[in-house]
Scaffold this motif. Structure first.
Motif, PDB file in Angstrom:
ATOM      1  N   TYR A 162       3.171  39.164 -69.508  1.00 45.19           N
ATOM      2  CA  TYR A 162       4.003  37.962 -69.408  1.00 45.19           C
ATOM      3  C   TYR A 162       5.639  38.251 -69.670  1.00 45.19           C
ATOM      4  O   TYR A 162       6.503  37.245 -69.665  1.00 45.19           O
ATOM      5  N   THR A 163       5.936  39.307 -70.513  1.00 43.00           N
ATOM      6  CA  THR A 163       7.526  39.233 -70.937  1.00 43.00           C
ATOM      7  C   THR A 163       7.962  39.746 -69.774  1.00 43.00           C
ATOM      8  O   THR A 163       9.384  39.677 -69.673  1.00 43.00           O
ATOM      9  N   LYS A 164       7.453  40.179 -68.618  1.00 46.05           N
ATOM     10  CA  LYS A 164       8.342  40.581 -67.336  1.00 46.05           C
ATOM     11  C   LYS A 164       8.404  39.298 -66.434  1.00 46.05           C
ATOM     12  O   LYS A 164       7.396  38.603 -66.016  1.00 46.05           O
ATOM     13  N   PRO A 165       9.761  38.848 -66.263  1.00 47.20           N
ATOM     14  CA  PRO A 165      10.008  37.674 -65.603  1.00 47.20           C
ATOM     15  C   PRO A 165       9.018  37.601 -64.208  1.00 47.20           C
ATOM     16  O   PRO A 165       8.897  36.866 -63.759  1.00 47.20           O
ATOM     17  N   GLU A 166       9.387  38.843 -63.448  1.00 48.52           N
ATOM     18  CA  GLU A 166       8.685  39.040 -62.061  1.00 48.52           C
ATOM     19  C   GLU A 166       7.162  38.849 -62.120  1.00 48.52           C
ATOM     20  O   GLU A 166       6.469  38.133 -61.280  1.00 48.52           O
ATOM     21  N   ALA A 167       6.536  39.189 -63.340  1.00 47.37           N
ATOM     22  CA  ALA A 167       4.977  39.000 -63.397  1.00 47.37           C
ATOM     23  C   ALA A 167       4.767  37.593 -63.524  1.00 47.37           C
ATOM     24  O   ALA A 167       3.805  36.888 -63.149  1.00 47.37           O
ATOM     25  N   LYS A 168       5.466  36.920 -64.348  1.00 49.67           N
ATOM     26  CA  LYS A 168       5.431  35.335 -64.649  1.00 49.67           C
ATOM     27  C   LYS A 168       5.626  34.689 -63.594  1.00 49.67           C
ATOM     28  O   LYS A 168       4.856  33.651 -63.080  1.00 49.67           O
ATOM     29  N   ALA A 169       6.693  34.813 -62.618  1.00 54.18           N
ATOM     30  CA  ALA A 169       7.023  34.147 -61.277  1.00 54.18           C
ATOM     31  C   ALA A 169       5.843  34.490 -60.347  1.00 54.18           C
ATOM     32  O   ALA A 169       5.236  33.434 -59.479  1.00 54.18           O
ATOM     33  N   ALA A 170       5.238  35.656 -60.412  1.00 51.23           N
ATOM     34  CA  ALA A 170       4.185  36.115 -59.377  1.00 51.23           C
ATOM     35  C   ALA A 170       2.823  35.353 -59.622  1.00 51.23           C
ATOM     36  O   ALA A 170       1.991  34.689 -58.955  1.00 51.23           O
ATOM     37  N   ALA A 171       2.792  35.195 -61.181  1.00 53.31           N
ATOM     38  CA  ALA A 171       1.515  34.343 -61.504  1.00 53.31           C
ATOM     39  C   ALA A 171       1.424  32.954 -61.098  1.00 53.31           C
ATOM     40  O   ALA A 171       0.562  32.424 -60.625  1.00 53.31           O
ATOM     41  N   LYS A 172       2.615  32.296 -61.344  1.00 57.06           N
ATOM     42  CA  LYS A 172       2.828  30.983 -61.049  1.00 57.06           C
ATOM     43  C   LYS A 172       2.782  30.809 -59.096  1.00 57.06           C
ATOM     44  O   LYS A 172       2.148  29.867 -58.898  1.00 57.06           O
ATOM     45  N   LYS A 173       3.252  31.887 -58.654  1.00 54.08           N
ATOM     46  CA  LYS A 173       3.277  31.530 -57.236  1.00 54.08           C
ATOM     47  C   LYS A 173       2.003  31.732 -56.750  1.00 54.08           C
ATOM     48  O   LYS A 173       1.476  30.993 -55.915  1.00 54.08           O
ATOM     49  N   ALA A 174       1.135  32.563 -57.091  1.00 48.55           N
ATOM     50  CA  ALA A 174      -0.386  32.818 -56.798  1.00 48.55           C
ATOM     51  C   ALA A 174      -1.007  31.661 -57.189  1.00 48.55           C
ATOM     52  O   ALA A 174      -1.959  31.047 -56.273  1.00 48.55           O
ATOM     53  N   PHE A 175      -0.749  30.977 -58.360  1.00 44.73           N
ATOM     54  CA  PHE A 175      -1.809  29.862 -58.557  1.00 44.73           C
ATOM     55  C   PHE A 175      -1.276  28.712 -57.652  1.00 44.73           C
ATOM     56  O   PHE A 175      -2.089  27.933 -57.360  1.00 44.73           O
ATOM     57  N   ILE A 176       0.356  28.433 -57.495  1.00 46.59           N
ATOM     58  CA  ILE A 176       0.401  27.350 -56.608  1.00 46.59           C
ATOM     59  C   ILE A 176       0.141  27.423 -55.292  1.00 46.59           C
ATOM     60  O   ILE A 176      -0.484  26.348 -54.533  1.00 46.59           O
ATOM     61  N   VAL A 177       0.259  28.762 -54.581  1.00 44.16           N
ATOM     62  CA  VAL A 177       0.028  28.871 -53.166  1.00 44.16           C
ATOM     63  C   VAL A 177      -1.392  28.546 -53.025  1.00 44.16           C
ATOM     64  O   VAL A 177      -2.199  27.971 -52.041  1.00 44.16           O
TER      65      VAL A 177
END
Length: 624
Positions: A162-177
């Motif tokens: 979760y310290t990687k901004p890309e990982a946080k963004a990818a997790a949120k994107k997967a959850f929302i889509v």
């Protein structure tokens, strides 16, 4: 024949659930023991699943259903919890537990230096529980609960770093889509509830109602399409595919476990599990077939221009899931789609774990910065080559037989989708040849001394290479055993020599072209110079993310800012004004009541003066 082991199927998800609870309760003290506890739990699940599969391979074994635990009751309607074992979910149980077990073993070496390794293994255990619970669910309500829990686990594992901004963004994107698709599935379950006789939602009742024609017409079509919407989200079908490549920001073992072999297959499993619903609507079957076919070729072309090793495999996953959906849409049974799911789980897990072994050695995911590592990483290179040949559809590897079964079905029912599948097979072989030769061939471009991964990482590669090479022989054009066992119907595949030759030629042509382009001139791309606009179009993934950003994200963000302004300045503003007025009035009163007698006398005098003036004024007005 009585099912002996099937009645203990509830133990399969229970073991990883217990591991999750124990690891979570132990906290950091389980940093070492948690690895082996989670691995032992999934091994126990695998043993039970294997015993059930062996039992079900016998003749005359009946399906086993238990739903004796009442969960909810509203009037005359009740929802029970339970589990069901049939041949379809028996094959899914063995796939999920076996791949999960090998990923556990692999992760012991891959994640051993991570400070939160115990959290990682607890998340894997929770995911395994959710996926296995989904597979054996007895009704759609229970299925949906586990379906959503799988999505939660996906969010946790994609965003593990979760310290990687890309990982946080990818997790949120997967959850929302995926929530978009899940909303469709939820509405579909509600519509099915109102359409079913007695509002029954267990799979057996649903199957009986649709096969007997009790639910038909537009209701059947809408229910099937809403179910397919849920499957599109989980299985990355266009246009809900954008989350899956970004999910590669998670640890590589998660890419192999969730986004290649198990979670993304849940959508395909949903369509197969409710296949009678789809058979009741020709419109729904055609939409499933064409969406799958388009997704297959769409993602395959994108894979030819990506440089991230895991994203290439991710788009390959999207493409192969498209093949599975196309198979379900053009067939009268779900045999070919499930068989490709079965073989794909092994060779794609092998490829992802092989990619993890490469990343572990060269510390980069950019294939243009690799090269020449095949000589020093022989186990990784040879097993990766087996996975490449299987995915490319080269005989006699497993991918050839399952993809040939799909193409043969399309050849008999839909010539357009057949040729789409052939072209997709060519692009699949091309991007896999590009990946293999740029990574393992030629001279090193990484400038690093690479070495083979530890045994905990190479052993799963060797074990996965076996079914990758041999599993296809379970279902060949000369034997309908797998389909007969899976569905209970005799359905030997028709032998189409032309289809076999064409599919093999497409794969070989892609591999040969990949060798000519990338083995001799590593890093080049044939279209980048001659057709830069086409290369950029494919490299940027047809600008789908940018289109979504423009027509969906930005307008929604603008509406969000507007609503935030209304809430801040109008709703909260009225509240703050009332609060400020009350505070001001209180402060004024407190200043007047300061305990000084002369002040009280002055106020009394002023009040009396005001009262006299008011009375005098009233009389003056009255006289006037």
């Amino acid at each position: 024949m009585i099912s002996v082991y099937s009645q203990y199927a509830w133990l399969i998800p229970l073991f990883p659930l217990l591991a999750y609870v124990l690891i979570t309760a132990s906290g950091r003290s389980a940093r070492r023991t948690g690895l082996y506890l989670s691995t032992a739990a999934i091994f126990a699940s695998f043993v039970v699943a294997l015993l059930i599969l062996i039992e079900r391979l016998g003749k005359g074994v009946q399906d086993y259903t238990w739903n004796g635990l009442q969960w909810l009751r509203v009037g005359d309607f009740a929802v029970s919890l339970g589990f069901e074992v049939n041949n379809l979910n028996a094959i899914m149980l063995i796939v999920v537990t076996l791949v999960s077990l090998l990923v556990h073993i692999y992760s012991i070496g891959y994640m051993k230096d991570d400070e939160r390794v115990h959290v990682f293994f607890s998340y894997i255990a929770l995911f395994s529980f959710a996926m296995l619970g989904l597979v054996i669910s007895v009704n759609l309500v229970e299925f949906y609960v586990f379906w959503e829990l799988v999505g939660v686990c996906s969010f946790l594992l994609i965003g593990f770093w979760y310290t990687k901004p890309e990982a946080k963004a990818a997790a949120k994107k997967a959850f929302i889509v995926t929530r978009i698709g899940d909303f469709g599935l939820f509405i579909g379950i509600l519509l099915l509830f109102w359409s079913m006789p007695g509002h029954a939602l267990d799979f057996n009742s649903v199957q009986n109602a649709f096969t007997s024609g009790q639910v038909e017409g537009s209701a059947a079509t809408w229910i099937a399409l809403l179910f397919f919407m849920g499957a599109m989200g989980k299985s990355g079908q266009f246009p809900l595919h954008t989350w899956l490549p970004d999910a590669m920001e998670g640890p590589t073992p998660i890419s192999a476990l969730i986004h290649a072999a198990t979670m993304v297959a849940a959508g395909v499993y949903l369509v197969a599990r409710t296949f009678d619903v789809f058979l009741a609507s020709d419109t729904a079957m055609q939409i499933v077939a064409y969406v799958g076919g388009f997704t297959a070729i769409f993602a395959a072309t994108i894979g030819t221009a990506q440089n991230d090793i895991k994203r290439i495999l991710a788009y390959s996953t999207v493409s192969q899931l498209g093949y599975m959906m196309m198979a379900l849409g053009v067939s009268a049974t779900y045999t070919t789609g499930i068989f490709h799911l079965f073989t794909h789980a092994f060779f794609k897990a092998l490829l992802f774990l092989g990619a993890g072994s490469v990343i572990h050695a060269v510390h980069t995911q950019d294939i243009t910065k690799m090269g020449g590592i095949g000589g020093r990483m022989k186990i990784t290179a040879w097993t990766f080559a087996i996975g490449t040949l299987a995915l490319s559809g080269i005989p006699p590897f497993s991918g050839f037989w399952s993809k040939d079964a799909i193409l043969s079905q399309a050849y008999e029912t839909n010539s357009l989708l057949f040729w789409v599948g052939i072209v997709g097979a060519f692009f699949t072989a091309l991007y896999m040849a590009r990946l293999f030769f740029l990574v393992f061939w030629g001279k090193s471009r990484s400038g690093q001394e690479v070495h083979e991964s530890p045994a905990s990482m190479t052993l799963p590669l060797l074990l996965l290479a076996v079914p990758t090479a041999l599993a296809g022989f379970l279902y060949t054009p000369w034997s309908g055993w797998f389909g007969d066992w899976l569905t209970g119907r005799t359905e030997a595949e028709a032998v189409h020599a032309g289809v076999m030759l064409l599919s093999t030629a497409a794969g070989v042509l892609g591999l040969v072209l990949g060798y000519l382009l990338y083995a001799r001139k590593p890093g080049s791309f044939v279209f980048s110079a001659k057709f830069p606009w086409l290369y950029n179009l494919v490299r940027r993934k047809y600008y789908i993310d940018e289109i979504y950003q423009t027509i969906i994200v930005l307008p929604l963000r603008g509406i969000g800012y507007l609503l935030q302004a209304v809430d801040t300045f109008i709703v909260d503003g009225v509240v703050r004004l009332a609060a400020a007025a009350t505070v001001g009035l209180g402060r004024t009163g407190s200043r007047l009541q300061n305990g000084q007698v002369q002040t009280y006398g002055l106020i009394t005098l002023l009040g009396l003066l005001v009262l006299i003036l008011a009375v005098a004024g009233r009389r003056f007005i009255h006289v006037g």
